[in-house]
Write a protein that holds these residues in place. Structure first.
Motif, PDB file in Angstrom:
ATOM      1  N   ARG A 145       0.796  -1.226   0.000  1.00 56.07           N
ATOM      2  CA  ARG A 145       0.000   0.000   0.000  1.00 56.07           C
ATOM      3  C   ARG A 145       0.827   1.274   0.000  1.00 56.07           C
ATOM      4  O   ARG A 145       0.566   2.190  -0.737  1.00 56.07           O
ATOM      5  N   SER A 146       1.804   1.342   0.849  1.00 58.75           N
ATOM      6  CA  SER A 146       2.512   2.609   1.018  1.00 58.75           C
ATOM      7  C   SER A 146       3.970   2.442   0.628  1.00 58.75           C
ATOM      8  O   SER A 146       4.512   1.352   0.624  1.00 58.75           O
ATOM      9  N   LEU A 147       4.598   3.557   0.284  1.00 57.54           N
ATOM     10  CA  LEU A 147       5.980   3.479  -0.199  1.00 57.54           C
ATOM     11  C   LEU A 147       6.708   4.764   0.165  1.00 57.54           C
ATOM     12  O   LEU A 147       6.163   5.855  -0.001  1.00 57.54           O
ATOM     13  N   HIS A 148       7.925   4.617   0.673  1.00 57.90           N
ATOM     14  CA  HIS A 148       8.761   5.788   0.947  1.00 57.90           C
ATOM     15  C   HIS A 148       9.969   5.776   0.018  1.00 57.90           C
ATOM     16  O   HIS A 148      10.665   4.771  -0.081  1.00 57.90           O
ATOM     17  N   ILE A 149      10.170   6.904  -0.634  1.00 58.83           N
ATOM     18  CA  ILE A 149      11.164   6.975  -1.707  1.00 58.83           C
ATOM     19  C   ILE A 149      12.339   7.843  -1.295  1.00 58.83           C
ATOM     20  O   ILE A 149      12.163   8.937  -0.764  1.00 58.83           O
ATOM     21  N   LYS A 150      13.548   7.363  -1.583  1.00 59.19           N
ATOM     22  CA  LYS A 150      14.740   8.203  -1.496  1.00 59.19           C
ATOM     23  C   LYS A 150      15.202   8.480  -2.919  1.00 59.19           C
ATOM     24  O   LYS A 150      15.429   7.553  -3.695  1.00 59.19           O
ATOM     25  N   HIS A 151      15.314   9.765  -3.250  1.00 63.06           N
ATOM     26  CA  HIS A 151      15.717  10.150  -4.609  1.00 63.06           C
ATOM     27  C   HIS A 151      17.202  10.473  -4.641  1.00 63.06           C
ATOM     28  O   HIS A 151      17.714  11.137  -3.741  1.00 63.06           O
ATOM     29  N   VAL A 152      17.890   9.986  -5.664  1.00 63.78           N
ATOM     30  CA  VAL A 152      19.281  10.390  -5.889  1.00 63.78           C
ATOM     31  C   VAL A 152      19.437  10.846  -7.332  1.00 63.78           C
ATOM     32  O   VAL A 152      19.071  10.127  -8.265  1.00 63.78           O
ATOM     33  N   ASP A 153      19.937  12.060  -7.483  1.00 66.08           N
ATOM     34  CA  ASP A 153      20.236  12.604  -8.798  1.00 66.08           C
ATOM     35  C   ASP A 153      21.678  12.241  -9.111  1.00 66.08           C
ATOM     36  O   ASP A 153      22.600  12.774  -8.512  1.00 66.08           O
ATOM     37  N   ALA A 154      21.861  11.304 -10.024  1.00 65.36           N
ATOM     38  CA  ALA A 154      23.214  10.840 -10.347  1.00 65.36           C
ATOM     39  C   ALA A 154      23.699  11.455 -11.656  1.00 65.36           C
ATOM     40  O   ALA A 154      24.333  10.808 -12.467  1.00 65.36           O
ATOM     41  N   GLY A 155      23.361  12.735 -11.839  1.00 63.28           N
ATOM     42  CA  GLY A 155      23.883  13.451 -12.999  1.00 63.28           C
ATOM     43  C   GLY A 155      22.849  13.725 -14.077  1.00 63.28           C
ATOM     44  O   GLY A 155      23.172  13.717 -15.260  1.00 63.28           O
TER      45      GLY A 155
END
Lengths: 263, 497
Positions: free
Chosen positions: A125-135
């Motif tokens: 149901r639920s989701l926690h996201i970690k975003h990484v900008d790799a360029g």
């Protein structure tokens, strides 16, 4: 401050209910070009020549299309004299297996590898996201940020961004993984608790195209992290991002198999 | 190889290294402004070029030094050149003697490239190494704390590493380490066919796709002497101003977020979304990509009635900006925050709304007209105070001007060709292209030989403004940092390339 509270109530609801119903907000937005091999001339190579990222290549007699390298520039559509390549609204291109981005004459009946039952249930149901900008070029970030605007309102789907990898279920990566971002990206991955998922967002993160020829640009996540869903697009629009996240949670079906888009 | 490359956009003056310092001083005394500097290896000959704008003169001035790979640094008298020189030194195989900032910029400590990728050798090495923290100035005081923030930060922001040395709330020193996103784009262009490389210019900075592609196309068109049809010129203005609209709405959405106005932030981001959706309907791309080409546009767009279509948005935007401008808590947080004095803005090379908020009345659309801007009427807003408030006011006014420009340009559209056909010339050509992007001046310099790109220099506005930004952070406080950063409206992708 009271003014803005009143203004907010007066403005009412701006969020779409998509994908349950209502507009996805992508009217007119072009996705990956569709290929109709019946219309294709055998001795013509114009699409392959026009493709700036070698997503279309000629191998012997055959045309090979790899949507993992497509940046949606529509050059092949303009170059094709027979109309075998057509612009389309096929942007929900998230797939679980990267091979599914390669156009195949015959689609295997295998339903695609499902997520492990345990992971699927624990994250249904639920989701926690970690975003990484790799360029990235910031195009993907612009569309990821749009998920937070009132139209898409990602929170309504129980999906949240978290500042720390310690609380994250999913690592969302954009960009080709530049040389200097390799270490920070892997450190972020290491810091995540298990079970952990990876979503490759944008053509750069899927294959490195069109940055892969550089001295500092990488070739995407292939071979670097265990990717659960691949989402090419340059950049993928917010609805395509939502589709990919819901695909990851097994709340939406995959639309693409063997490089073919199923409406 | 003629020394007259880049004419007629610029008057070219040959300079010897010994005379460089005095020439630069003379230029500054005459009120000129350095815009950018780049090097080029024309076969085995190193050529250095400094581009300047002269007040009241549409033609640029180009100082050229031929045949020297070691030069005196100008960064003491022209501080804004400091970053250009360091970049050339790290990537181009050029050295600058007596540089006042002898620190790594693009290639971080812990990394190296065996041969410079933009140097005289055709083949460059790969960048390799491992993460190492940067060397920071040593502050001796037991109360001083160090905060390393990044390169991976919260939310969904771009990658950058920020180092604060602070006591309590007071920031003593601030140092951004950028170029994590360096993809080697200038090198990536080399060898491509100029008419095919537009896609790459569109991907230097995603939210600047139009301005980058436009500056690039104009540079190639200048090199090849291509005249673009009127309809395409007007449509190019419309596309560039649509890009300005969504960028500025995004700016206000973020700015209101930092002043803790949740609804005002949501409203700004929703207006941005509506422009992006309009872009999608109009062009097939929310970022207006895949439309521009060398010679004009790849396909026509039906923008005749855009003025009418935008009308509700114009009213909403106006009401939104007025409401923000009458919210005391919002204004309180902007006034006096992150002051950039006029002299610092000039010396360090601030550009766009940041420069105009510090009293520098410069806008490439007006001062060096391109596309159809010479035929259209618009104001260039300027403020004197140089604080976050001034920067927000300049953005708000240029947002209104963007609407006015779109309506004007759409009203003038007449049926006609949208692309000039051309044949690719043999031999060597070079051209300059520029645009005033939402964030400021954007320049492309291209050199082409026998239909292949030999050198592409990209000067992005954020490269200029990131150099300036730390000056407004030293000696301020932590609480103001986020507001100040949002008021600059920086991107990192364009800076890092």
């Amino acid at each position: 401050m009271p003014f803005w509270t009143w203004a907010g109530i007066k403005a009412g609801r701006a969020s779409t209910q998509w994908p349950a119903r209502g507009p996805d907000g992508q009217e007119g937005v072009l996705g990956m070009p569709r290929w109709q091999p019946e219309a294709c001339q055998n001795d013509c190579q114009r699409c392959a020549e026009s493709c700036p990222t070698q997503a279309i290549q000629r191998r012997g007699e055959n045309i090979v299309i790899d949507y993992a390298r497509c940046i949606v520039c529509q050059s092949c559509v303009e170059s094709c004299p027979e109309g075998a390549l057509q612009s389309s609204g096929d942007w929900a291109f998230a797939v679980r297996r990267r091979e599914d981005l390669q156009w195949q004459a015959a689609v295997e009946s295998e339903d695609g590898r499902m997520l492990q039952q345990k992971i699927a249930q624990s994250l249904r149901r639920s989701l926690h996201i970690k975003h990484v900008d790799a360029g990235s070029c910031n195009g993907c970030e612009s569309e990821i940020a749009a998920l937070d605007n009132p139209f898409y309102n990602l929170h309504r789907l129980g999906i949240f961004f978290t500042p720390s990898p310690r609380f994250a279920d999913l690592l969302l990566v954009t960009g080709p993984v530049t040389t200097t971002m390799r270490d920070p990206l892997l450190a972020t991955w290491e810091a995540m608790p298990e079970p952990r998922l990876v979503l490759a967002v944008g053509t750069c993160a899927v294959s490195g195209a069109p940055m892969d020829a550089g001295y500092a640009g990488g070739t995407g996540l292939d071979g670097l992290l265990p990717v659960d869903v691949w989402l090419p697009g340059c950049p993928p629009n917010p609805a395509a991002l939502i589709h990919a996240l819901l695909l990851l949670l097994a709340r939406q079906p995959q639309r693409v198999q063997g490089g073919r888009y199923v409406d | 190889m003629s020394p007259a490359l880049f004419a007629p956009a610029a008057e070219i003056r040959q300079v010897e290294p010994a005379a460089l310092e005095t020439t630069a001083q003379d230029c500054l005394t005459q009120g000129m402004r350095f815009l950018c500097a780049w090097h080029d290896w024309e076969d085995d000959l190193c050529v250095l070029r400094y581009l300047l704008s002269r007040p009241g003169n549409r033609q640029f001035l180009l100082l050229e030094l031929r045949g020297h790979r070691q030069l005196p640094s100008l960064a003491r008298s022209v501080p804004l050149l400091g970053w250009y020189e360091r970049e050339m030194q790290e990537l181009g195989g050029v050295t600058f003697t007596d540089h006042p900032e002898p620190y790594p910029l693009v290639i971080h400590e812990g990394y190296r490239i065996d041969s410079p990728p933009l140097g005289p050798e055709a083949e460059s090495g790969q960048m390799h190494g491992a993460y190492a923290p940067p060397t920071m100035p040593e502050l001796r005081n037991d109360q001083v704390q160090d905060l390393y923030w990044g390169p991976v930060r919260a939310d969904f922001v771009e990658t950058g590493e920020f180092h604060f040395s602070y006591i309590g709330e007071a920031i003593l020193h601030y140092h951004p380490r950028l170029f994590y996103k360096h993809r080697g784009l200038e090198k990536r262009f080399v060898g491509l066919r100029p008419e095919q490389a537009v896609f790459l210019a569109e991907r230097v900075s995603g939210v600047g796709s139009v301005c980058h592609a436009l500056a690039y196309c104009q540079a190639v068109e200048a090199a090849w002497g291509i005249e673009v049809p009127t309809r395409a010129q007007l449509l190019r203005v419309i596309l560039a101003e649509l890009e300005r609209l969504y960028n500025h709405f995004h700016y206000f959405g973020l700015l209101a977020k930092t002043t803790t106005l949740k609804v005002a932030s949501a409203e700004g981001l929703l207006l941005e979304e509506r422009v992006k959706q309009l872009n999608g309907r109009l062009s097939g791309s929310r970022f207006l990509r895949s439309l521009l080409c060398v010679g004009g546009l790849r396909r026509d767009i039906a923008a005749e009635h855009l003025g009418r279509e935008l009308e509700p948005l114009i009213y909403e935007a106006d009401a939104y900006l007025q409401a923000l401008h009458s919210t005391a808590s919002h204004l309180d947080r902007l006034m006096g925050t992150g002051v950039l004095p006029r002299q610092a803005a000039f010396d360090q090379g601030a550009t766009g709304p940041v420069a105009r908020a510090s009293g520098l009345d410069r806008d490439l659309r007006r001062d060096h007209p391109y596309a159809a801007y010479g035929k259209l009427r618009f104001n260039v807003p300027v403020r004197e105070k140089g604080d976050a408030m001034a920067r927000a006011e300049v953005r708000a006014e240029s947002l209104r001007e963007a609407f006015a420009l779109i309506v004007q340009a759409a009203g003038r559209l007449k049926a006609g060709p949208i692309r000039t056909e051309f044949t690719v010339p043999v031999g060597e050509q070079a051209g300059l292209g520029w645009t005033e992007s939402p964030r400021g001046s954007l320049l492309y310099a291209v050199r082409i030989r026998d239909g292949r790109l030999q050198r592409v220099k990209i000067k992005s506005p954020s490269f200029s403004n990131w150099r300036v930004f730390p000056l407004t952070v030293h000696d301020t406080n932590m609480m103001d940092y986020a507001i100040n950063e949002a008021s600059f409206g920086l991107t990192i992708a364009g800076c890092d390339r």
